[in-house]
Design a protein around this motif. Sequence first.
Motif, short mmCIF file in Angstrom:
data_model
loop_
_atom_site.label_atom_id
_atom_site.label_comp_id
_atom_site.label_asym_id
_atom_site.label_seq_id
_atom_site.Cartn_x
_atom_site.Cartn_y
_atom_site.Cartn_z
N GLN A 78 -24.74 -17.32 -14.79
CA GLN A 78 -24.60 -17.39 -13.28
C GLN A 78 -24.01 -16.65 -12.40
OE1 GLN A 78 -23.84 -21.60 -13.36
NE2 GLN A 78 -23.27 -21.77 -14.74
N LYS A 80 -22.87 -15.53 -8.19
CA LYS A 80 -22.20 -15.79 -7.66
C LYS A 80 -21.95 -14.80 -6.17
CE LYS A 80 -20.17 -20.56 -7.97
NZ LYS A 80 -20.92 -21.76 -7.24
N TYR A 375 -33.16 -16.12 -9.67
CA TYR A 375 -31.44 -16.70 -9.75
C TYR A 375 -30.79 -16.72 -8.74
CZ TYR A 375 -32.69 -14.99 -15.00
OH TYR A 375 -32.98 -14.94 -15.92
N SER A 376 -30.75 -15.39 -7.58
CA SER A 376 -29.51 -16.22 -6.55
C SER A 376 -30.44 -14.98 -5.59
CB SER A 376 -28.53 -15.11 -7.11
OG SER A 376 -27.50 -16.18 -5.79
#
Length: 400
Positions: A78, A80, A375-376
């Motif tokens: 993940q 951020k 993904y982001s």
Amino acid sequence: MADTKSRGFRTISDSGEDKMEYQKQIREHRLNVLKRIIIATVAVLLLVGGTALYMSLRLYTDYDLRASAERADAKAAQFKEFQGNILKYSNDGASYTAHNNEMIWNQTYEMSNPTVDICGNYLVIYDKKGKDIYILNKKGLLHSIETNYPITQVSIAAQGTVAVLMDNQSRGLLALYDKEGNVLVNGAIHSEKGGYPVAIALSDDAIKLGVSIMNVKEGVVKSTLAFYNFGTVGENAIDHMVSVATYDDMFIPELDFVSEEYMVAIADTGVMIFEGAQTPKETARIEFVKEIKSVFHNKNYIGVISENNNEEIHNIIQIYDLNGKMVMEENTDLEYSMAELLSSNEVCIANKTVCDIYTIRGVFKFHYEFEEELYSVMPGGSALNYTFILDGITEQVRLK
């Protein structure tokens, strides 16, 4: 003597009329020059303003690749944004890299359910329902903590203080640690009306703590929001509790202090906004009137996506400010899997291959279909620059 007339010269007499006529011609010449300057300036401003308006209102459907870097990701990684760089975390560790994939730090651990909370220059990675906590900043690990009981939630403040809610089966336990892992507060969370704590939020200055407590009696759910103050205001209050609010027929599973003065409480029936530097009070509420699919927020806005009954348009996107005022409403038929408010205050909704970006004023800014899994999305240094985290590659781009 040479003939001045043949050279285009004119002799000015000393009479008053000639002087006045000459001064008048000078004034007219200066006015004409000034007019031409003003016209040219206005034309340039209109051109620049028109270009800026066009750029701010147009829909971008492609981009130029400025730089890219390949990555080797662990399973279920993940991502951020953290302090302008990229935090990647998974079950077996976390890494912090620049956008060109240059390593800043790497931290190994073993977690079943790694969860991240970020505030200012600090972040915490903890194992939800496990017992491990890692406090980090831009330079790497500051301290690790192993709790005695399973962790329900961890919230971090801007100076690295962490609040930890733990599950002791029959009751909820709360502990506050500084960034070196020293215990500041430790004890059980009590409510006069009973119930069990389900969520916490620590303010940016680490002075205020909000706790959501759920109570179920005779099949009816009630929630209590308790606010604690660990500063001078809370010194004379019992257990530092400075205010309590009870809500019938409501479940409140998520709290977040978005600043030192504002806290957002997300419930199953709406979003409540609390304001107060010392003792937070509810100042605004966003009621859910349709079936809600997503609720998301950043430090300035709250986003709600609800289901639309229209067969052609599936979803309605609504954005609210911290006064509870709606500032944007748009429809979308995109079947999305992620929705967020970027740090640039833009709305990004996407699925594995499609990304849509809207400005906070509702301008449809960007639409693109990727070949790799997305993904982001992270905003760059200007309005048209972004970083796309795709399967195995990081791309720095400029929209076109």
